[in-house]
Design a protein around this motif. Structure first.
Motif, mmCIF file in Angstrom:
data_model
loop_
_atom_site.group_PDB
_atom_site.id
_atom_site.type_symbol
_atom_site.label_atom_id
_atom_site.label_comp_id
_atom_site.label_asym_id
_atom_site.label_seq_id
_atom_site.Cartn_x
_atom_site.Cartn_y
_atom_site.Cartn_z
ATOM 1 N N PHE A 1 4.344 -20.040 17.169
ATOM 2 C CA PHE A 1 3.961 -20.505 15.838
ATOM 3 C C PHE A 1 4.666 -19.641 14.800
ATOM 4 C CE2 PHE A 1 1.460 -20.713 11.984
ATOM 5 C CZ PHE A 1 0.983 -22.016 11.939
ATOM 6 N N LEU A 2 5.299 -20.284 13.819
ATOM 7 C CA LEU A 2 6.019 -19.596 12.758
ATOM 8 C C LEU A 2 5.345 -19.861 11.421
ATOM 9 C CD1 LEU A 2 8.605 -18.003 11.806
ATOM 10 C CD2 LEU A 2 9.624 -20.266 11.396
ATOM 11 N N LEU A 3 4.950 -18.787 10.726
ATOM 12 C CA LEU A 3 4.463 -18.879 9.349
ATOM 13 C C LEU A 3 5.561 -18.351 8.438
ATOM 14 C CD1 LEU A 3 2.355 -19.225 7.075
ATOM 15 C CD2 LEU A 3 1.498 -16.935 7.654
ATOM 16 N N ALA A 4 6.030 -19.178 7.524
ATOM 17 C CA ALA A 4 7.071 -18.790 6.577
ATOM 18 C C ALA A 4 6.494 -18.815 5.169
ATOM 19 C CB ALA A 4 8.270 -19.737 6.675
ATOM 20 N N ASP A 5 6.891 -17.837 4.371
ATOM 21 C CA ASP A 5 6.264 -17.613 3.069
ATOM 22 C C ASP A 5 7.336 -17.171 2.079
ATOM 23 O OD1 ASP A 5 4.768 -16.584 0.920
ATOM 24 O OD2 ASP A 5 4.167 -14.790 2.022
ATOM 25 N N SER A 6 7.529 -17.952 1.028
ATOM 26 C CA SER A 6 8.502 -17.609 0.002
ATOM 27 C C SER A 6 7.894 -16.587 -0.948
ATOM 28 C CB SER A 6 8.924 -18.866 -0.781
ATOM 29 O OG SER A 6 9.834 -18.544 -1.794
ATOM 30 N N CYS A 7 8.288 -15.329 -0.807
ATOM 31 C CA CYS A 7 7.703 -14.266 -1.627
ATOM 32 C C CYS A 7 7.938 -14.550 -3.102
ATOM 33 C CB CYS A 7 8.303 -12.920 -1.248
ATOM 34 S SG CYS A 7 7.538 -11.540 -2.133
ATOM 35 N N GLY B 1 1.969 -13.592 0.495
ATOM 36 C CA GLY B 1 1.927 -12.153 0.734
ATOM 37 C C GLY B 1 1.445 -11.331 -0.444
ATOM 38 N N ASN B 2 1.820 -11.707 -1.669
ATOM 39 C CA ASN B 2 1.325 -10.978 -2.832
ATOM 40 C C ASN B 2 -0.194 -11.033 -2.899
ATOM 41 O OD1 ASN B 2 3.888 -10.317 -3.704
ATOM 42 N ND2 ASN B 2 4.027 -11.971 -5.189
ATOM 43 N N GLY B 3 -0.753 -12.186 -2.544
ATOM 44 C CA GLY B 3 -2.204 -12.328 -2.555
ATOM 45 C C GLY B 3 -2.875 -11.437 -1.536
ATOM 46 N N TRP B 4 -2.234 -11.220 -0.387
ATOM 47 C CA TRP B 4 -2.825 -10.350 0.631
ATOM 48 C C TRP B 4 -2.941 -8.912 0.114
ATOM 49 C CZ3 TRP B 4 1.123 -11.936 4.985
ATOM 50 C CH2 TRP B 4 0.983 -13.320 5.226
ATOM 51 N N GLU B 5 -2.014 -8.510 -0.755
ATOM 52 C CA GLU B 5 -2.060 -7.154 -1.305
ATOM 53 C C GLU B 5 -3.298 -6.924 -2.160
ATOM 54 O OE1 GLU B 5 2.372 -5.435 -1.987
ATOM 55 O OE2 GLU B 5 1.718 -6.975 -3.386
ATOM 56 N N GLY B 6 -3.809 -7.996 -2.763
ATOM 57 C CA GLY B 6 -4.989 -7.856 -3.609
ATOM 58 C C GLY B 6 -4.690 -7.428 -5.026
ATOM 59 N N GLU B 7 -3.411 -7.467 -5.421
ATOM 60 C CA GLU B 7 -3.033 -7.126 -6.792
ATOM 61 C C GLU B 7 -2.550 -8.384 -7.502
ATOM 62 O OE1 GLU B 7 -3.554 -4.274 -8.002
ATOM 63 O OE2 GLU B 7 -3.827 -3.018 -6.216
ATOM 64 N N ASP B 8 -2.799 -8.435 -8.824
ATOM 65 C CA ASP B 8 -2.356 -9.590 -9.598
ATOM 66 C C ASP B 8 -0.840 -9.582 -9.748
ATOM 67 O OD1 ASP B 8 -4.912 -10.573 -9.986
ATOM 68 O OD2 ASP B 8 -5.209 -9.466 -11.862
ATOM 69 N N HIS B 9 -0.229 -10.749 -9.566
ATOM 70 C CA HIS B 9 1.194 -10.957 -9.828
ATOM 71 C C HIS B 9 1.295 -12.195 -10.723
ATOM 72 C CE1 HIS B 9 1.289 -8.477 -6.209
ATOM 73 N NE2 HIS B 9 2.560 -8.213 -6.443
ATOM 74 N N PRO B 10 0.989 -12.043 -12.019
ATOM 75 C CA PRO B 10 0.828 -13.218 -12.881
ATOM 76 C C PRO B 10 2.085 -14.061 -13.043
ATOM 77 C CG PRO B 10 0.850 -11.201 -14.184
ATOM 78 C CD PRO B 10 0.745 -10.790 -12.760
ATOM 79 N N PHE B 11 3.259 -13.467 -12.864
ATOM 80 C CA PHE B 11 4.497 -14.222 -13.057
ATOM 81 C C PHE B 11 5.091 -14.703 -11.736
ATOM 82 C CE2 PHE B 11 4.097 -11.633 -16.877
ATOM 83 C CZ PHE B 11 4.171 -12.626 -17.850
ATOM 84 N N ALA B 12 4.367 -14.508 -10.651
ATOM 85 C CA ALA B 12 4.792 -15.030 -9.352
ATOM 86 C C ALA B 12 4.221 -16.429 -9.159
ATOM 87 C CB ALA B 12 4.317 -14.112 -8.231
#
Length: 248
Positions: free
Chosen positions: A130-136, A215-226
């Motif tokens: 199984f492959l999970l791909a995520d565009s950072c 992945g940014n969401g997993w960090e638990g920090e806001d990335h408002p422009f992502a």
């Protein structure tokens, strides 16, 4: 004398991005201070434990190096997955690739796989991996590159949007309406449900691709422009992907 520089809204956006970047990577310093530069892996762990295997490719393949820890901590807390905060960064040429039931690939910008890497990825998927791909950050360069590479590896297949009733969306959490970052809400106001794409092999999903950042969401920090999912839904989608991968 007038000096050139960034002005107005662009200056504000640049400043906010710099602050968000610094805040987001503060945990990375804490992580390395505690664990060092080696992979966080328990050498005494049982072979049956779940390993978060992440693909090393020729591009920027590891933009969120600590994000997996928060994700696996949630998976351990909420599910019966036998994870011990173990991540393994692997090359597609690794002869032990088939031993991992789950692969994660992410990145910023373009990347290209060799013919041997494409063939190895094809074998992994067709043999039940199984492959999970995520565009950072929802990066367009990665989006274009991933679509090109998965099409080259599986020319007979096509990424298709997951239906609202797809089993992955209920494999652990019931995922219906989701929350996105501010940037997604501004650019794609019509989006209310998770937008995910996948490839099925013999009736089971074997590739899951998120055009919007996880992945940014997993960090638990806001990335408002992502362009991505808010923290809770980013984690729920990934936990569902892991549970689905281990049960199908």
């Amino acid at each position: 004398e007038e000096h050139p520089g960034v002005r107005g809204e662009d200056a504000f956006t640049l400043g906010v991005n710099a602050i968000a970047y610094a805040i987001a990577y503060y945990p990375l310093g804490q992580f390395y201070a505690r664990w060092g530069l080696s992979e966080l892996e328990d050498p005494a762990a049982d072979r049956g434990d779940f390993v978060f295997a992440q693909v090393r490719h020729g591009g920027h393949h590891d933009p969120n190096p600590t994000a997996f820890a928060s994700l696996l901590a949630l998976a351990m807390k909420e599910t019966t997955i036998g994870a011990k905060l173990r991540r393994k960064v692997v090359a597609l040429s690794d002869p032990e690739l088939s031993g991992y039931p789950f692969l994660y690939v992410t990145g910023h910008g373009d990347f290209r796989l060799s013919l041997d890497e494409r063939n190895a990825l094809r074998r992994f998927i067709l043999s039940g991996g199984f492959l999970l791909a995520d565009s950072c950050c929802g990066n367009l360069g990665f989006d274009i590159a991933f679509r090109r590479e998965i099409s080259a590896a599986l020319p007979e297949a096509e990424l298709r949007a997951l239906a609202a009733d797809h089993p992955l969306l209920s494999s652990f959490y019931e995922i219906g309406a989701v929350q996105y970052t501010t940037a997604v809400r501004a650019s794609f106001p019509e989006l209310e449900a998770a937008f995910l794409e996948g490839i099925e092999v013999d009736g089971a999903l074997r590739v899951l691709y998120s055009r919007f950042d996880l992945g940014n969401g997993w960090e638990g920090e806001d990335h408002p422009f992502a362009l991505g999912y808010a923290r809770d839904d980013a984690c729920r989608i990934a936990v569902n992907a892991i549970v689905y991968a281990l049960t199908h």
